[in-house]
Design a protein around this motif. Structure first.
Motif, PDB file in Angstrom:
ATOM      1  N   TYR A 144       1.043  -1.157   0.115  1.00 55.54           N
ATOM      2  CA  TYR A 144       0.342   0.184  -0.413  1.00 55.54           C
ATOM      3  C   TYR A 144       1.224   1.369   0.587  1.00 55.54           C
ATOM      4  CZ  TYR A 144      -3.974  -2.981   1.128  1.00 55.54           C
ATOM      5  OH  TYR A 144      -4.382  -4.454   1.340  1.00 55.54           O
ATOM      6  N   ALA A 145       0.518   2.180  -0.514  1.00 59.69           N
ATOM      7  CA  ALA A 145       0.832   3.556  -0.571  1.00 59.69           C
ATOM      8  C   ALA A 145       1.314   4.009   1.008  1.00 59.69           C
ATOM      9  CB  ALA A 145      -0.136   4.593  -1.069  1.00 59.69           C
ATOM     10  N   PRO A 146       2.095   5.449   1.168  1.00 60.98           N
ATOM     11  CA  PRO A 146       2.053   5.765   2.458  1.00 60.98           C
ATOM     12  C   PRO A 146       1.326   6.852   3.108  1.00 60.98           C
ATOM     13  CG  PRO A 146       3.880   6.485   1.038  1.00 60.98           C
ATOM     14  CD  PRO A 146       3.178   5.757   0.414  1.00 60.98           C
ATOM     15  N   ILE A 147       1.374   6.985   4.142  1.00 58.12           N
ATOM     16  CA  ILE A 147       0.308   7.771   4.331  1.00 58.12           C
ATOM     17  C   ILE A 147       0.501   8.664   4.489  1.00 58.12           C
ATOM     18  CG2 ILE A 147      -0.040   7.101   6.703  1.00 58.12           C
ATOM     19  CD1 ILE A 147      -2.791   7.187   6.176  1.00 58.12           C
ATOM     20  N   TYR A 148      -0.565  10.268   4.948  1.00 62.87           N
ATOM     21  CA  TYR A 148       0.077  11.228   6.081  1.00 62.87           C
ATOM     22  C   TYR A 148       1.200  11.846   4.872  1.00 62.87           C
ATOM     23  CZ  TYR A 148      -4.165  10.435   8.123  1.00 62.87           C
ATOM     24  OH  TYR A 148      -4.931   9.294   7.815  1.00 62.87           O
ATOM     25  N   ASP A 149       1.915  12.956   5.720  1.00 63.56           N
ATOM     26  CA  ASP A 149       3.686  13.320   5.412  1.00 63.56           C
ATOM     27  C   ASP A 149       4.074  12.316   5.047  1.00 63.56           C
ATOM     28  OD1 ASP A 149       2.657  15.535   6.787  1.00 63.56           O
ATOM     29  OD2 ASP A 149       3.661  15.946   8.336  1.00 63.56           O
ATOM     30  N   PHE A 150       4.136  11.273   5.307  1.00 64.50           N
ATOM     31  CA  PHE A 150       4.940  10.517   4.598  1.00 64.50           C
ATOM     32  C   PHE A 150       4.807  10.775   3.031  1.00 64.50           C
ATOM     33  CE2 PHE A 150       8.318   6.451   5.202  1.00 64.50           C
ATOM     34  CZ  PHE A 150       8.714   6.441   4.033  1.00 64.50           C
ATOM     35  N   MET A 151       4.161  10.079   2.564  1.00 62.49           N
ATOM     36  CA  MET A 151       3.749  10.620   1.013  1.00 62.49           C
ATOM     37  C   MET A 151       3.917  11.695   0.681  1.00 62.49           C
ATOM     38  SD  MET A 151       2.216   8.785  -1.333  1.00 62.49           S
ATOM     39  CE  MET A 151       0.802   9.126  -2.396  1.00 62.49           C
ATOM     40  N   LEU A 200      10.780  -0.173   2.003  1.00 66.27           N
ATOM     41  CA  LEU A 200      11.758  -1.207   2.989  1.00 66.27           C
ATOM     42  C   LEU A 200      12.579   0.107   3.309  1.00 66.27           C
ATOM     43  CD1 LEU A 200      12.961  -2.572  -0.471  1.00 66.27           C
ATOM     44  CD2 LEU A 200      11.519  -3.532   0.904  1.00 66.27           C
ATOM     45  N   ASP A 201      12.434   1.333   3.224  1.00 65.75           N
ATOM     46  CA  ASP A 201      12.805   2.211   4.010  1.00 65.75           C
ATOM     47  C   ASP A 201      12.115   2.021   5.579  1.00 65.75           C
ATOM     48  OD1 ASP A 201      14.276   4.212   4.869  1.00 65.75           O
ATOM     49  OD2 ASP A 201      13.585   6.037   3.749  1.00 65.75           O
ATOM     50  N   PHE A 202      11.225   2.061   5.740  1.00 70.47           N
ATOM     51  CA  PHE A 202      10.749   2.342   6.946  1.00 70.47           C
ATOM     52  C   PHE A 202      10.721   0.776   7.336  1.00 70.47           C
ATOM     53  CE2 PHE A 202       6.957   0.866  10.143  1.00 70.47           C
ATOM     54  CZ  PHE A 202       7.356   1.875  10.832  1.00 70.47           C
ATOM     55  N   ILE A 203      10.123  -0.358   7.071  1.00 69.89           N
ATOM     56  CA  ILE A 203      10.864  -1.607   7.552  1.00 69.89           C
ATOM     57  C   ILE A 203      12.369  -1.957   7.814  1.00 69.89           C
ATOM     58  CG2 ILE A 203      11.165  -4.340   6.560  1.00 69.89           C
ATOM     59  CD1 ILE A 203       8.306  -3.430   4.810  1.00 69.89           C
ATOM     60  N   PHE A 204      13.020  -0.986   7.864  1.00 68.91           N
ATOM     61  CA  PHE A 204      14.581  -1.410   7.950  1.00 68.91           C
ATOM     62  C   PHE A 204      14.767  -0.430   8.858  1.00 68.91           C
ATOM     63  CE2 PHE A 204      18.213   1.573   7.764  1.00 68.91           C
ATOM     64  CZ  PHE A 204      19.530   0.439   7.648  1.00 68.91           C
ATOM     65  N   HIS A 205      14.560   0.569   9.122  1.00 68.86           N
ATOM     66  CA  HIS A 205      14.005   1.584  10.851  1.00 68.86           C
ATOM     67  C   HIS A 205      13.834   0.402  11.710  1.00 68.86           C
ATOM     68  CE1 HIS A 205      15.338   4.110   7.713  1.00 68.86           C
ATOM     69  NE2 HIS A 205      16.642   4.604   8.294  1.00 68.86           N
ATOM     70  N   ILE A 264       3.733   3.270  15.203  1.00 68.37           N
ATOM     71  CA  ILE A 264       2.350   2.495  14.597  1.00 68.37           C
ATOM     72  C   ILE A 264       1.843   4.380  13.892  1.00 68.37           C
ATOM     73  CG2 ILE A 264       0.658   1.612  15.183  1.00 68.37           C
ATOM     74  CD1 ILE A 264       1.038  -0.066  16.823  1.00 68.37           C
ATOM     75  N   GLY A 265       2.255   4.878  15.413  1.00 71.87           N
ATOM     76  CA  GLY A 265       1.290   5.951  15.599  1.00 71.87           C
ATOM     77  C   GLY A 265       2.313   7.083  14.613  1.00 71.87           C
ATOM     78  N   ASN A 266       3.359   6.940  14.142  1.00 70.26           N
ATOM     79  CA  ASN A 266       4.623   7.994  13.978  1.00 70.26           C
ATOM     80  C   ASN A 266       4.741   7.600  12.888  1.00 70.26           C
ATOM     81  OD1 ASN A 266       4.401   9.225  17.226  1.00 70.26           O
ATOM     82  ND2 ASN A 266       4.215  10.687  15.608  1.00 70.26           N
ATOM     83  N   ALA A 267       3.923   6.488  11.950  1.00 70.75           N
ATOM     84  CA  ALA A 267       4.619   6.340  11.037  1.00 70.75           C
ATOM     85  C   ALA A 267       5.431   7.250  10.517  1.00 70.75           C
ATOM     86  CB  ALA A 267       4.017   4.567  10.502  1.00 70.75           C
ATOM     87  N   GLN A 268       4.400   8.015   9.625  1.00 74.19           N
ATOM     88  CA  GLN A 268       4.774   9.062   8.815  1.00 74.19           C
ATOM     89  C   GLN A 268       5.555   9.687   8.727  1.00 74.19           C
ATOM     90  OE1 GLN A 268       1.439  12.560   9.294  1.00 74.19           O
ATOM     91  NE2 GLN A 268       0.394  11.669  10.736  1.00 74.19           N
ATOM     92  N   HIS A 269       6.186  10.180   9.674  1.00 76.92           N
ATOM     93  CA  HIS A 269       6.533  10.946  10.358  1.00 76.92           C
ATOM     94  C   HIS A 269       8.477   9.725  10.142  1.00 76.92           C
ATOM     95  CE1 HIS A 269       2.929  12.859  12.394  1.00 76.92           C
ATOM     96  NE2 HIS A 269       3.389  13.478  11.839  1.00 76.92           N
ATOM     97  N   LEU A 270       8.872  10.196   8.959  1.00 76.36           N
ATOM     98  CA  LEU A 270      10.133   8.964   8.617  1.00 76.36           C
ATOM     99  C   LEU A 270      11.257   9.819   9.511  1.00 76.36           C
ATOM    100  CD1 LEU A 270      10.479   6.348   7.888  1.00 76.36           C
ATOM    101  CD2 LEU A 270      12.030   7.930   5.273  1.00 76.36           C
ATOM    102  N   ALA A 271      10.852  10.796   9.840  1.00 75.28           N
ATOM    103  CA  ALA A 271      12.643  11.784  10.625  1.00 75.28           C
ATOM    104  C   ALA A 271      12.409  11.142  12.072  1.00 75.28           C
ATOM    105  CB  ALA A 271      12.392  12.890  10.314  1.00 75.28           C
ATOM    106  N   TRP A 272      11.125  11.158  12.729  1.00 69.56           N
ATOM    107  CA  TRP A 272      11.192  10.565  13.621  1.00 69.56           C
ATOM    108  C   TRP A 272      11.311   9.258  14.152  1.00 69.56           C
ATOM    109  CZ3 TRP A 272       6.573  12.829  17.445  1.00 69.56           C
ATOM    110  CH2 TRP A 272       6.706  13.913  16.855  1.00 69.56           C
ATOM    111  N   ILE A 273      10.918   8.626  12.728  1.00 66.58           N
ATOM    112  CA  ILE A 273      11.407   6.716  12.907  1.00 66.58           C
ATOM    113  C   ILE A 273      12.897   6.887  12.617  1.00 66.58           C
ATOM    114  CG2 ILE A 273      10.669   4.598  11.738  1.00 66.58           C
ATOM    115  CD1 ILE A 273       8.037   5.882  13.129  1.00 66.58           C
ATOM    116  N   ILE A 322      -0.243   4.146   9.013  1.00 66.75           N
ATOM    117  CA  ILE A 322       0.957   3.517   8.689  1.00 66.75           C
ATOM    118  C   ILE A 322       0.629   3.494   7.332  1.00 66.75           C
ATOM    119  CG2 ILE A 322       2.676   2.038   8.344  1.00 66.75           C
ATOM    120  CD1 ILE A 322       2.133   0.740  11.337  1.00 66.75           C
ATOM    121  N   TYR A 323       0.185   3.371   6.425  1.00 66.89           N
ATOM    122  CA  TYR A 323      -0.164   3.279   5.044  1.00 66.89           C
ATOM    123  C   TYR A 323      -1.303   3.141   4.714  1.00 66.89           C
ATOM    124  CZ  TYR A 323      -0.739  -1.537   6.867  1.00 66.89           C
ATOM    125  OH  TYR A 323      -1.116  -2.941   7.339  1.00 66.89           O
TER     126      TYR A 323
END
Length: 708
Positions: free
Chosen positions: A37-44, A103-108, A144-153, A485-486
């Motif tokens: 699925y596509a990323p959500i909110y700020d991630f997208m 993959l970027d999210f799963i890697f982190h 889970i909550g901040n998945a859209q904020h990749l820098a936070w992750i 998340i997505y």
């Protein structure tokens, strides 16, 4: 160990390899849907375009320090990954695509689980307890909550690594530990969110204080001198590896709207007391904003309901003073996450340095989750190592919890007159969501109770219980995923369309995001389509907003108007005025009286090259003219006339680049160069690789540790 195995399996269980593989499987089970699925909110709409731009530049041999497509051109935000070495690895294997973002999210997430595993293992020396709590960290409410904020992750991924390496430096100061800490710290700073690094400084200070108190009590001055020597060396290397990111942030601080210090009342979204319900019912926190009264991405502190009693047990049984200090910081972080709802936040915000740059108080909750899970690892270790003696207490506690859930289910079913079984409970009432999540936990608790009663083999009993605990983490992550998340309502076809433009075509005029979306039929994004379609956006949803650009476009922001002007134009009049004006291609405004003038001669100007940091303009005029480029004026830009004569660049319309050309037919080449910044980045890359290689070399001497 999980089972009573043969010799090969036994050796595997007694190594970290098996747990490493299982942690990867858990991450894939929890976040694997991100690949579909596509990323959500700020991630997208923010991190995906910026990372695509960075990797696209790298693959085309272009230095990605200037983004010409967002907000009329901006110096690249360090959070885009330009100084983050793993992003360069992504670029080696391909552009940042619709698959790469997952993959970027799963890697982190995997880096987070590995880092916490090592941190927990340092204090428990128990692989299974470390594995379970590490999985809880990577599948926690923060991820889970901040998945859209990749820098936070990214910050959460490296936080346990940095903490563990800092403790390692104090316990065993040597060349390896002195190089490992700055390497990991640089990864967190260069790829993560600055606010998390500011908070981390205080956590490390707490740890340092406890170890220095130990030193004073032990009076081991040989150790003290060794610590001072290697600590100073490590600090120097940390400054070197973080230099390009720190320099970039320092420069932007005085230039962008987000660089200013805030007052306490100007801070953003806090965690709320209602969000504590996420410890039991995480789906409620990500789907019921009217109840939790904050943003759904900031309300989740879930780390596995079944780990809560182990955390409480670990709290009372812990004897390590360092852990006590870390846990005290965790409680402090929880209170700080409440923001202005609790007076502690405003006090520290006003009186302690760096805290006044933490714009969103809910960020503090990742430090709370980390410290509580560290206690849970200690409590779980004690139970696992003396399982038979704890079995009775486990049965009693599990029975009480199970009875409570069943009682809650029965009472709510009676009060609701059967309406709780509504088919679409995911979008139902608060009571419906609590009812279903209670049923899930009751089933899990019942299964654990049955296994504890019927299975006689201790290893099988532990294995089944742990399996249920990890399955609960995976279940809740997939349950909450579509909310934070997505986006399961969109596939990735529009993301692929957004990457269909190859090379660097010449843009003709400034546009807004909706115009770009309409032109290219890409409706999945809110903002920031410029980097994909190589169009110049006059306004972008970008944290880098230059003060001068903001002043230039004040009227457009105040009246919500759009702006459409050529990317390159020669105004007929340059007028001296210090106020903001509506912009057009015929008139420009200057704060320098000597630049003002009228131009009546016709002119022909065009762009022959428009790449990030490299622009070529052709101008043909019968008289000297001033040319305006719809790019922000910023240090680092230089220009040459006809390839050999330097010409000066000056700001016009407060923020745009302008230059004067003599009469005739000329070519002006503009370049954005930051040689010192790039030299620092090269040193960072070489130093990071050297630190990694040295830490991978086998130890030649026996490990020396500081003993309490």
């Amino acid at each position: 160990m999980l089972l009573q195995p043969n010799n090969i399996w036994n050796r595997l269980c007694q190594s970290h390899v098996l747990y490493l593989i299982m942690m990867l499987v858990v991450c894939m089970a929890g976040y694997g849907a991100f690949l579909k699925y596509a990323p959500i909110y700020d991630f997208m709409n923010q991190f995906y375009p910026s990372r695509y731009f960075t990797t696209n530049c790298i693959r085309n041999g272009i230095c990605p320090l200037w983004n010409p497509y967002q907000s009329m051109g901006t110096p690249v935000d360090p959070q885009s990954g330009v100084f983050y070495l793993p992003m360069w690895v992504f670029a080696v294997f391909g552009e940042y695509s619709r698959v790469t973002c997952g993959l970027d999210f799963i890697f982190h997430a995997f880096m987070g689980v590995c880092g916490f595993y090592l941190l927990a293992y340092r204090f428990t020396d128990n692989r299974l307890a470390s594995f379970v709590t590490a999985c809880a960290y990577a599948l926690s409410g923060f991820y889970i909550g901040n998945a859209q904020h990749l820098a936070w992750i990214v910050s959460a991924a490296w936080l346990p690594w940095v903490t563990n390496s800092f403790i390692g430096l104090f316990e065993n100061p040597n060349w390896k530990s002195a190089l490992l800490f700055p390497l990991l710290l640089s990864l967190m700073i260069s790829g993560g969110y600055p606010g998390a690094s500011f908070i981390l400084v205080y956590l490390l200070l707490v740890v340092a204080v406890f170890y220095l108190v130990r030193l004073l009590h032990s009076r081991d001055w040989n150790y003290g001198r060794r610590l001072l020597r290697f600590g100073a060396f490590s600090f120097f290397i940390a400054l070197l590896l973080c230099a390009p990111t720190l320099m970039s942030f320092w420069e932007l601080k005085s230039q962008i709207t987000r660089g200013a210090e805030l007052t306490c009342d100007q801070t953003g979204v806090p965690f709320t007391v209602q969000g504590v319900i996420s410890l039991v019912f995480p789906y409620v926190s990500v789907s019921t904003p009217e109840f939790i009264q904050t943003d759904i991405s900031m309300a989740n502190i879930y780390f596995g309901f079944w780990l809560v009693p182990f955390a409480i047990y670990g709290l009372f049984k812990n004897r390590d003073k360092v852990v006590w200090g870390v846990f005290a910081f965790g409680l402090f972080s929880f209170l700080m996450s409440l923001g202005t709802k609790f007076p502690l936040f405003c006090f520290f915000f006003q009186h302690f340095p760096l805290i006044n740059f933490v714009r969103i108080p809910a960020l503090f909750r990742v430090f709370f989750i980390l410290t509580v899970l560290l206690l849970a690892a200690i409590g779980l270790k004690m139970v696992l190592e003396d399982f038979l003696n704890h079995k009775r207490q486990l049965l009693i506690g599990l029975s009480v919890v199970l009875f409570s859930f069943i009682l809650f289910i029965v009472v709510t079913a009676i009060l609701s007159n059967g309406s709780l079984l509504w088919q679409n409970w995911r979008e139902g009432t608060l009571l419906q969501k609590c009812f279903v999540e209670s049923a899930i936990l009751a089933i899990e608790g019942l299964m654990c109770l049955v296994f504890l009663l019927l299975i006689k083999n201790k290893n099988w009993m532990i294995s089944c219980a742990i399996l249920i605990l990890v399955a609960d983490l995976i279940c809740q992550t997939n349950l909450c995923g579509p909310k934070t998340i997505y986006d399961t309502t969109k596939d990735k076809t529009e993301m692929a369309k957004a990457q269909s433009v190859k090379g660097y075509p010449i843009p003709t005029k400034t546009m807004n995001c909706s115009e770009i979306a309409q032109k290219h039929e890409a409706w999945a994004f809110w903002q920031n389509l410029g980097p994909f379609f190589k169009e110049v956006e006059w306004y972008s949803l970008n944290p880098v907003k230059l003060y001068a650009n903001n002043k230039m476009l004040k009227l457009y922001h105040d009246h919500v108007q759009t702006l459409s002007i050529p990317v390159l134009f020669c105004p007929s009049a340059v007028i001296y005025d210090t106020n903001s004006h509506w912009l057009n291609k015929d008139t420009a405004y200057t704060t320098n009286k000597q630049m003002s003038g009228l131009y009546r001669q016709p002119v022909d100007c065009s762009l022959s090259c428009f790449e990030p940091g490299h622009i070529i303009a052709s101008v043909k005029s019968n008289a000297p003219r001033r040319v305006v480029l719809a790019q922000n004026y910023y240090k680092g830009w230089s220009a040459k006339l006809d390839g050999n004569t330097d010409i000066s660049l000056t700001p016009i319309n407060f923020s745009m680049i302008s230059f004067a050309v003599p009469a005739g037919e000329h070519q002006v080449e503009l370049r954005y160069r930051r040689p010192f910044l790039m030299a620092l980045f090269v040193l960072q890359a070489i130093g990071s690789i050297a630190c990694l290689v040295i830490n991978c070399l086998p130890n030649k001497k026996k490990r020396l540790s500081f003993v309490d």
